[in-house]
Design an enzyme around this catalytic site. Structure first.
Site, PDB file in Angstrom:
ATOM      1  N   CYS B 100       0.855  -1.197   0.000  1.00  0.00           N
ATOM      2  CA  CYS B 100       0.000   0.000   0.000  1.00  0.00           C
ATOM      3  C   CYS B 100       0.887   1.242   0.000  1.00  0.00           C
ATOM      4  O   CYS B 100       0.621   2.233  -0.679  1.00  0.00           O
ATOM      5  CB  CYS B 100      -0.887   0.030   1.233  1.00  0.00           C
ATOM      6  SG  CYS B 100      -1.920  -1.411   1.457  1.00  0.00           S
ATOM      7  N   CYS B 103       2.399   3.245  -3.262  1.00  0.00           N
ATOM      8  CA  CYS B 103       1.657   4.314  -3.940  1.00  0.00           C
ATOM      9  C   CYS B 103       1.203   5.401  -2.968  1.00  0.00           C
ATOM     10  O   CYS B 103       1.268   6.581  -3.261  1.00  0.00           O
ATOM     11  CB  CYS B 103       0.424   3.756  -4.643  1.00  0.00           C
ATOM     12  SG  CYS B 103       0.779   2.559  -5.933  1.00  0.00           S
ATOM     13  N   HIS B 104       0.709   4.984  -1.816  1.00  0.00           N
ATOM     14  CA  HIS B 104       0.021   5.927  -0.925  1.00  0.00           C
ATOM     15  C   HIS B 104       0.918   6.513   0.157  1.00  0.00           C
ATOM     16  O   HIS B 104       0.439   7.295   0.984  1.00  0.00           O
ATOM     17  CB  HIS B 104      -1.161   5.233  -0.240  1.00  0.00           C
ATOM     18  CG  HIS B 104      -2.217   4.765  -1.202  1.00  0.00           C
ATOM     19  ND1 HIS B 104      -3.013   5.636  -1.905  1.00  0.00           N
ATOM     20  CD2 HIS B 104      -2.602   3.523  -1.574  1.00  0.00           C
ATOM     21  CE1 HIS B 104      -3.849   4.936  -2.661  1.00  0.00           C
ATOM     22  NE2 HIS B 104      -3.617   3.656  -2.481  1.00  0.00           N
ATOM     23  N   CYS B 137      -7.628  -2.240  -5.246  1.00  0.00           N
ATOM     24  CA  CYS B 137      -6.234  -1.826  -5.204  1.00  0.00           C
ATOM     25  C   CYS B 137      -5.319  -3.043  -5.141  1.00  0.00           C
ATOM     26  O   CYS B 137      -4.302  -3.108  -5.824  1.00  0.00           O
ATOM     27  CB  CYS B 137      -5.997  -0.940  -3.986  1.00  0.00           C
ATOM     28  SG  CYS B 137      -5.342   0.673  -4.385  1.00  0.00           S
ATOM     29  N   CYS B 200     -34.956  -3.098   9.730  1.00  0.00           N
ATOM     30  CA  CYS B 200     -33.931  -2.376  10.505  1.00  0.00           C
ATOM     31  C   CYS B 200     -34.613  -1.314  11.367  1.00  0.00           C
ATOM     32  O   CYS B 200     -34.291  -1.125  12.538  1.00  0.00           O
ATOM     33  CB  CYS B 200     -32.936  -1.679   9.580  1.00  0.00           C
ATOM     34  SG  CYS B 200     -32.180  -2.734   8.336  1.00  0.00           S
ATOM     35  N   CYS B 203     -36.359  -1.871  14.982  1.00  0.00           N
ATOM     36  CA  CYS B 203     -35.512  -1.818  16.181  1.00  0.00           C
ATOM     37  C   CYS B 203     -34.785  -0.475  16.297  1.00  0.00           C
ATOM     38  O   CYS B 203     -34.830   0.181  17.332  1.00  0.00           O
ATOM     39  CB  CYS B 203     -34.474  -2.935  16.159  1.00  0.00           C
ATOM     40  SG  CYS B 203     -35.150  -4.576  16.455  1.00  0.00           S
ATOM     41  N   HIS B 204     -34.097  -0.091  15.249  1.00  0.00           N
ATOM     42  CA  HIS B 204     -33.122   0.987  15.379  1.00  0.00           C
ATOM     43  C   HIS B 204     -33.701   2.388  15.191  1.00  0.00           C
ATOM     44  O   HIS B 204     -33.033   3.378  15.452  1.00  0.00           O
ATOM     45  CB  HIS B 204     -31.960   0.750  14.409  1.00  0.00           C
ATOM     46  CG  HIS B 204     -31.191  -0.500  14.744  1.00  0.00           C
ATOM     47  ND1 HIS B 204     -30.435  -0.614  15.885  1.00  0.00           N
ATOM     48  CD2 HIS B 204     -31.093  -1.698  14.107  1.00  0.00           C
ATOM     49  CE1 HIS B 204     -29.883  -1.820  15.922  1.00  0.00           C
ATOM     50  NE2 HIS B 204     -30.278  -2.504  14.869  1.00  0.00           N
ATOM     51  N   ARG B 241     -21.854  -7.330  10.628  1.00  0.00           N
ATOM     52  CA  ARG B 241     -22.890  -6.890  11.569  1.00  0.00           C
ATOM     53  C   ARG B 241     -24.272  -6.921  10.912  1.00  0.00           C
ATOM     54  O   ARG B 241     -25.251  -7.363  11.514  1.00  0.00           O
ATOM     55  CB  ARG B 241     -22.542  -5.472  12.050  1.00  0.00           C
ATOM     56  CG  ARG B 241     -23.476  -4.835  13.035  1.00  0.00           C
ATOM     57  CD  ARG B 241     -23.539  -5.574  14.330  1.00  0.00           C
ATOM     58  NE  ARG B 241     -24.661  -6.502  14.345  1.00  0.00           N
ATOM     59  CZ  ARG B 241     -25.152  -7.066  15.432  1.00  0.00           C
ATOM     60  NH1 ARG B 241     -24.612  -6.836  16.599  1.00  0.00           N
ATOM     61  NH2 ARG B 241     -26.167  -7.878  15.373  1.00  0.00           N
ATOM     62  N   CYS B 245     -27.487  -9.114  12.118  1.00  0.00           N
ATOM     63  CA  CYS B 245     -28.785  -8.497  12.396  1.00  0.00           C
ATOM     64  C   CYS B 245     -29.895  -9.152  11.579  1.00  0.00           C
ATOM     65  O   CYS B 245     -30.957  -9.463  12.099  1.00  0.00           O
ATOM     66  CB  CYS B 245     -28.735  -7.007  12.068  1.00  0.00           C
ATOM     67  SG  CYS B 245     -28.806  -5.937  13.514  1.00  0.00           S
TER      68      CYS B 245
END
Lengths: 109, 284
Positions: B100, B103-104, B137, B200, B203-204, B241, B245
């Site tokens: 990585c 280039c970066h 990449c 979703c 609940c959220h 995650r 869920c």
């Protein structure tokens, strides 16, 4: 040899003589308990850090014996009195015989 | 009479746990005593119709002890994985002889990146997540094998990139070419799935601050990802995650990295526009 093991310590760079300081230590280690089995049913051999010590100018501050129920990446936080300027020597002992060390210098005044 | 009184008492006792909410607190999140995080913010414009009055980081829904772990990098176990990510960053892999860093340069060059992903990629003609960009990449510029989408190595790399943007506000674009994907994500967010028929939002959005069995329901913000969870002592990615869920609604889940989850990630990220990037955060 356990992979990705890296000791870390957080200690103050300076203190007053006689001051009680907080030391935090953490070592990244998978702490394989020896109780688990892999997907083929074979026991995964135990691989843990079994002892941790902290010395200050050669005097023992803490000496910890560890057993398989300790979780991954064991973390210790404790207090130490700084009598004079000197060096903390931290040592972790691995089941495989490896020894990981870290030193921190504390100035007084 | 006595019997009735007893019944009333029993009913009251039963009722109390039902209404016991786990309201978010008003603490302030300052990391290492210097990075001040915005953990509560006004609703983004696109959420005018949402059943809530402000957006909040999941940090507010955790106990003081868990919150404290995120306030000091030494105590934040997620930082272990950032270090591992730094080793990966500098490791030369693949047929092109690149890392990585080739280039970066330093990972500091990734400042601000986490805040705007997922985003539209003109060349690819699709919305890309950070994970997709990392793998692009690796394949194109390094000639290396892609990381598994929710693998430990991917989480490490996301954590390393994320930590460069800590404290910056999440600001994903939802207009222009990304709009179509965003709309799809929004639809998924409000679609009930599984045997429990939960979306979703059920609940959220409708019930954050309440208990779901023994746990506090947060708003499901993803500004803190990748997240170190005490329950599994490792970094968890957004798509892992999501999968957990959706599984908990007793549904067949989409695959991590699928078009559906990419769209959902863009939409959920946009619900946190204005909150600070916290990754790697600590949750239970």
């Amino acid at each position: 040899m356990a992979k990705g093991v890296r000791p870390r310590v957080k200690a103050p760079r300076s203190a007053e003589a006689g001051e009680v300081v907080v030391i935090k230590t953490l070592i990244s280690h998978k702490m394989e308990s020896g109780q688990r089995k892999d997907s083929d049913g074979n026991v995964i051999p135990r691989s843990i850090i079994n002892r941790f010590t902290c010395e200050y100018n050669g005097a023992m501050v803490v000496d910890v014996e560890m057993h398989p129920a300790i979780s991954t990446n064991p973390y210790f936080e404790f207090e130490a009195t700084i009598p004079e300027a000197g060096d903390f020597q931290f040592t972790w002992y691995d089941d495989d015989g490896s020894v990981y060390e870290e030193t921190k210098t504390v100035k007084v005044g | 009479m006595k019997f009735n009184a007893m019944t009333a008492v029993a009913a009251l006792m039963l009722a109390v746990p039902g209404v016991a909410s786990a309201d978010p607190d008003d603490d302030n999140l300052v990391v290492n005593g210097e990075i001040e995080m915005t953990t509560k913010a006004p609703l983004p414009a696109h959420m005018e119709d949402a059943n809530m009055d402000q957006i909040m980081s999941g940090w507010h829904f955790r106990s003081d002890e868990t919150q404290a772990l995120q306030m000091d990098d030494f105590d934040n176990s997620g930082m272990i994985f950032v270090d591992a990510g730094r080793d990966q960053w500098n490791a030369v892999e693949g047929s092109e002889g690149n890392s990585c860093a080739s280039c970066h340069e330093g990972p500091e060059s990734m400042e601000g990146v986490r805040a705007v992903y997922p985003k539209w990629d003109e060349e690819a003609g699709e919305v890309q997540t950070l994970a997709m960009q990392v793998n692009d990449c690796r394949e194109e510029n390094m000639g290396a094998e892609p990381y598994g989408y929710t693998s430990g190595q991917m989480a490490n790399m996301e954590a390393l990139i994320s930590v460069q943007s800590r404290g910056m506000p999440v600001d994903v674009a939802i207009d222009g070419p990304a709009k179509e994907t965003w709309e799809k994500g929004k639809e998924l967010y409000y679609t009930r799935t599984g045997q429990l028929e939960l979306s979703c939002a059920n609940c959220h959005e409708d019930n954050y601050g309440m208990m779901i069995r023994a746990d506090h329901l947060s708003q499901g913000q993803i500004n803190g990802f990748p997240t170190y969870r005490l329950k599994n002592a490792k970094l968890n990615t957004v798509h892992a995650r999501f999968k957990g869920c959706v599984r908990d609604t007793r549904a067949e889940t989409y695959k991590p990295g699928s078009d559906e989850f990419v769209a959902l990630e863009l939409y959920v990220a946009s619900r946190g526009n204005g909150l600070s990037v916290e990754g790697p955060s600590v949750r239970n």
